[in-house]
Design an enzyme around this catalytic site. Sequence first.
Site, PDB file in Angstrom:
ATOM      1  N   LEU A  96       0.829  -1.215   0.000  1.00  0.00           N
ATOM      2  CA  LEU A  96       0.000   0.000   0.000  1.00  0.00           C
ATOM      3  C   LEU A  96       0.855   1.254   0.000  1.00  0.00           C
ATOM      4  CD1 LEU A  96      -2.087  -1.281   2.994  1.00  0.00           C
ATOM      5  CD2 LEU A  96      -3.200  -0.639   0.869  1.00  0.00           C
ATOM      6  N   TYR A 184       1.602  10.495 -11.447  1.00  0.00           N
ATOM      7  CA  TYR A 184       1.165   9.423 -10.530  1.00  0.00           C
ATOM      8  C   TYR A 184       0.648   8.239 -11.342  1.00  0.00           C
ATOM      9  CZ  TYR A 184      -2.111   7.375  -7.007  1.00  0.00           C
ATOM     10  OH  TYR A 184      -2.824   6.556  -6.163  1.00  0.00           O
ATOM     11  N   LYS A 188       2.360   4.534 -11.522  1.00  0.00           N
ATOM     12  CA  LYS A 188       1.569   3.367 -11.105  1.00  0.00           C
ATOM     13  C   LYS A 188       1.434   2.391 -12.274  1.00  0.00           C
ATOM     14  CE  LYS A 188      -0.417   4.102  -6.890  1.00  0.00           C
ATOM     15  NZ  LYS A 188      -0.049   3.315  -5.707  1.00  0.00           N
ATOM     16  N   ASN A 213     -11.804   5.622  -5.039  1.00  0.00           N
ATOM     17  CA  ASN A 213     -12.302   6.518  -3.990  1.00  0.00           C
ATOM     18  C   ASN A 213     -12.913   5.791  -2.805  1.00  0.00           C
ATOM     19  OD1 ASN A 213     -11.728   8.914  -5.691  1.00  0.00           O
ATOM     20  ND2 ASN A 213     -13.312   7.990  -6.960  1.00  0.00           N
ATOM     21  N   ARG A 257     -17.198  11.138  -9.914  1.00  0.00           N
ATOM     22  CA  ARG A 257     -16.464  10.032  -9.311  1.00  0.00           C
ATOM     23  C   ARG A 257     -17.445   9.068  -8.650  1.00  0.00           C
ATOM     24  NH1 ARG A 257     -13.151  12.075 -11.917  1.00  0.00           N
ATOM     25  NH2 ARG A 257     -11.024  12.691 -11.404  1.00  0.00           N
ATOM     26  N   ASP A 335      -8.103  17.230 -15.205  1.00  0.00           N
ATOM     27  CA  ASP A 335      -8.869  16.213 -14.495  1.00  0.00           C
ATOM     28  C   ASP A 335      -9.432  15.190 -15.457  1.00  0.00           C
ATOM     29  OD1 ASP A 335      -9.813  14.942 -12.322  1.00  0.00           O
ATOM     30  OD2 ASP A 335     -11.232  16.484 -11.711  1.00  0.00           O
ATOM     31  N   ARG A 339     -15.240   8.235 -14.124  1.00  0.00           N
ATOM     32  CA  ARG A 339     -14.687   6.877 -14.018  1.00  0.00           C
ATOM     33  C   ARG A 339     -15.776   5.946 -13.515  1.00  0.00           C
ATOM     34  NH1 ARG A 339      -9.811   9.058 -11.152  1.00  0.00           N
ATOM     35  NH2 ARG A 339      -8.432   9.618 -12.849  1.00  0.00           N
TER      36      ARG A 339
HETATM   37  N1  LIG Z   1      -7.654   5.671  -0.705  1.00  0.00           N
HETATM   38  C1  LIG Z   1      -8.041   5.560  -1.970  1.00  0.00           C
HETATM   39  O1  LIG Z   1      -9.218   5.771  -2.299  1.00  0.00           O
HETATM   40  C2  LIG Z   1      -7.051   5.166  -3.021  1.00  0.00           C
HETATM   41  C3  LIG Z   1      -7.381   5.422  -4.354  1.00  0.00           C
HETATM   42  C4  LIG Z   1      -6.493   5.026  -5.337  1.00  0.00           C
HETATM   43  C5  LIG Z   1      -5.312   4.381  -5.001  1.00  0.00           C
HETATM   44  N2  LIG Z   1      -5.014   4.146  -3.698  1.00  0.00           N
HETATM   45  C6  LIG Z   1      -3.742   3.466  -3.411  1.00  0.00           C
HETATM   46  O2  LIG Z   1      -3.857   2.665  -2.243  1.00  0.00           O
HETATM   47  C7  LIG Z   1      -2.635   2.740  -1.481  1.00  0.00           C
HETATM   48  C8  LIG Z   1      -2.912   3.172  -0.049  1.00  0.00           C
HETATM   49  O3  LIG Z   1      -3.649   4.385  -0.067  1.00  0.00           O
HETATM   50  P1  LIG Z   1      -4.059   5.156   1.265  1.00  0.00           P
HETATM   51  O4  LIG Z   1      -5.277   5.925   0.929  1.00  0.00           O
HETATM   52  O5  LIG Z   1      -4.066   4.240   2.419  1.00  0.00           O
HETATM   53  O6  LIG Z   1      -2.842   6.177   1.380  1.00  0.00           O
HETATM   54  P2  LIG Z   1      -2.106   6.760   2.703  1.00  0.00           P
HETATM   55  O7  LIG Z   1      -1.297   7.916   2.244  1.00  0.00           O
HETATM   56  O8  LIG Z   1      -3.079   6.971   3.798  1.00  0.00           O
HETATM   57  O9  LIG Z   1      -1.163   5.544   3.120  1.00  0.00           O
HETATM   58  C9  LIG Z   1       0.039   5.256   2.481  1.00  0.00           C
HETATM   59  C10 LIG Z   1       1.047   4.917   3.561  1.00  0.00           C
HETATM   60  O10 LIG Z   1       2.263   4.533   2.922  1.00  0.00           O
HETATM   61  C11 LIG Z   1       3.337   5.018   3.699  1.00  0.00           C
HETATM   62  N3  LIG Z   1       4.503   5.117   2.819  1.00  0.00           N
HETATM   63  C12 LIG Z   1       4.679   5.935   1.747  1.00  0.00           C
HETATM   64  N4  LIG Z   1       5.871   5.702   1.179  1.00  0.00           N
HETATM   65  C13 LIG Z   1       6.468   4.713   1.904  1.00  0.00           C
HETATM   66  C14 LIG Z   1       7.708   4.032   1.812  1.00  0.00           C
HETATM   67  N5  LIG Z   1       8.588   4.323   0.841  1.00  0.00           N
HETATM   68  N6  LIG Z   1       7.979   3.078   2.734  1.00  0.00           N
HETATM   69  C15 LIG Z   1       7.087   2.759   3.705  1.00  0.00           C
HETATM   70  N7  LIG Z   1       5.890   3.371   3.837  1.00  0.00           N
HETATM   71  C16 LIG Z   1       5.595   4.331   2.948  1.00  0.00           C
HETATM   72  C17 LIG Z   1       2.872   6.368   4.214  1.00  0.00           C
HETATM   73  O11 LIG Z   1       3.581   6.762   5.395  1.00  0.00           O
HETATM   74  C18 LIG Z   1       1.394   6.113   4.473  1.00  0.00           C
HETATM   75  O12 LIG Z   1       1.148   5.803   5.837  1.00  0.00           O
HETATM   76  C19 LIG Z   1      -1.712   3.679  -2.241  1.00  0.00           C
HETATM   77  O13 LIG Z   1      -0.851   2.924  -3.059  1.00  0.00           O
HETATM   78  C20 LIG Z   1      -2.645   4.476  -3.123  1.00  0.00           C
HETATM   79  O14 LIG Z   1      -2.003   4.910  -4.289  1.00  0.00           O
HETATM   80  C21 LIG Z   1      -5.851   4.546  -2.698  1.00  0.00           C
END
Ligand SMILES: NC(=O)c1ccc[n+]([C@@H]2O[C@H](COP(=O)([O-])OP(=O)(O)OC[C@H]3O[C@@H](n4cnc5c(N)ncnc54)[C@H](O)[C@@H]3O)[C@@H](O)[C@H]2O)c1
Length: 381
Positions: A96, A184, A188, A213, A257, A335, A339
């Site tokens: 994550l 981004y 990804k 989302n 969204r 934007d 989606r």
């Molecule tokens: N929340 C959503 O709706 C959503 C949407 C699209 C994609 N995502 C993907 O899901 C994943 C998690 O999202 P989230 O909402 O929990 O984000 P978040 O920012 O709350 O959590 C990400 C965590 O990763 C940690 N982190 C970042 N880089 C790091 C590294 N190099 N080493 C160790 N830890 C690291 C951060 O400290 C953070 O706590 C991400 O990859 C994000 O791109 C989430």
Amino acid sequence: MAAREHPAPVKVADRPLTRDARLVLLGCGGYIGSHLLDTLLVDPSVRVDGWDPRPDKIRHWLDAPNFKLRRAMLNEPSGLDDLHECVEAADAVINLAAICNPAEYNTDPITVIRSNFLDSYKVVEICAEAGKWLIHFSTSEVYGRTLASYVSPGDYDCDAALYELDEDETPFLMGPLSSQRWTYACAKQLLERYIYAHHAQLGMPYTIVRPLNFFGPRMDFIPGQDGEGTPRVLACFMKALLHGEPMRLVDGGSARRTIVSIRDAIRAIVLMLEKPQSAANQAFNVGNRDNEVTMAELADLMRKIYARITGDDSFLKHPIESVSARDFYGPGYEDCDRRMPRLDKARDLLGWTPSVSLEETLLETMTYYHDHYAVSRRQAG
Ligand SMILES: NC(=O)c1ccc[n+]([C@@H]2O[C@H](COP(=O)([O-])OP(=O)(O)OC[C@H]3O[C@@H](n4cnc5c(N)ncnc54)[C@H](O)[C@@H]3O)[C@@H](O)[C@H]2O)c1
């Protein structure tokens, strides 16, 4: 590592990994990670090795005997050594870890690319070497623009194929180089391709999750209270409501969204762990087709729900203003119009369909923000 032409694919477990399992969870201290830990760690037979430099959202698990947190970034060499050992011992690795804040895509693109590709490609290599199942969190942003954005607006609603996102068929359409918003998505996407390549050439089992989302408690932060900068839209609108500032709609808030409750989303991930044979070697959209809104509709709905939570009808008229994308995000931002995820694969392979309505999702989420931030602010003041 030498690539083999046609390796025997590595098999995933044929039992649920939600009992008697050992998991590696990278980025476990963030929003999604904290909810996943809340579900997984209640069973003492599940052991989680976590990585995250930020423990704030998971303090309630730090002393759990079945959880060990490394407060380290993945890109720190010392963190990687230990990671090798933990991956070797694990049944599956869930990644994550990322920077995933739209406000940074065009303002700090170097860090965004480093975080979403360079800090994670080693994880792919380690999993391939160890022959372990990697469940990787990507994003629906990889789809980029919709096909509908290239045709006249009249064609938009009449052909769902123009805006529906199919995990295996929809092309990835990005903007020009100067539109740094796509940093981004491109990082990804490259990581997805790197994962797929390790599957195709080295037999590494994988699952790619494309979240759309996820809304729920603990998402992001409220600027000025527990973080600085511009969070994602939910926390931006919440900050406006909590601090008595106008809710700012980027370019009038016409972007649409779909929003899925974190409860539904975590159920999807748990089903993947319960059914490794069905989940492995697939990409899944995780979203909710019934919860589609424009950002303008979202702002209005949040005003109404916050009036209900606080019992204060003045929130019904909380100011909303339009701001250009350039003024809000800076140059290089654009934007994606819409989606709409196809969810047939998650339904057919995992038996998952989302069930929490948009209103219920917002009520739960905003009640958390109110209790956590408005009340603590009043107490501090
Ligand atoms: N929340 C959503 O709706 C959503 C949407 C699209 C994609 N995502 C993907 O899901 C994943 C998690 O999202 P989230 O909402 O929990 O984000 P978040 O920012 O709350 O959590 C990400 C965590 O990763 C940690 N982190 C970042 N880089 C790091 C590294 N190099 N080493 C160790 N830890 C690291 C951060 O400290 C953070 O706590 C991400 O990859 C994000 O791109 C989430």
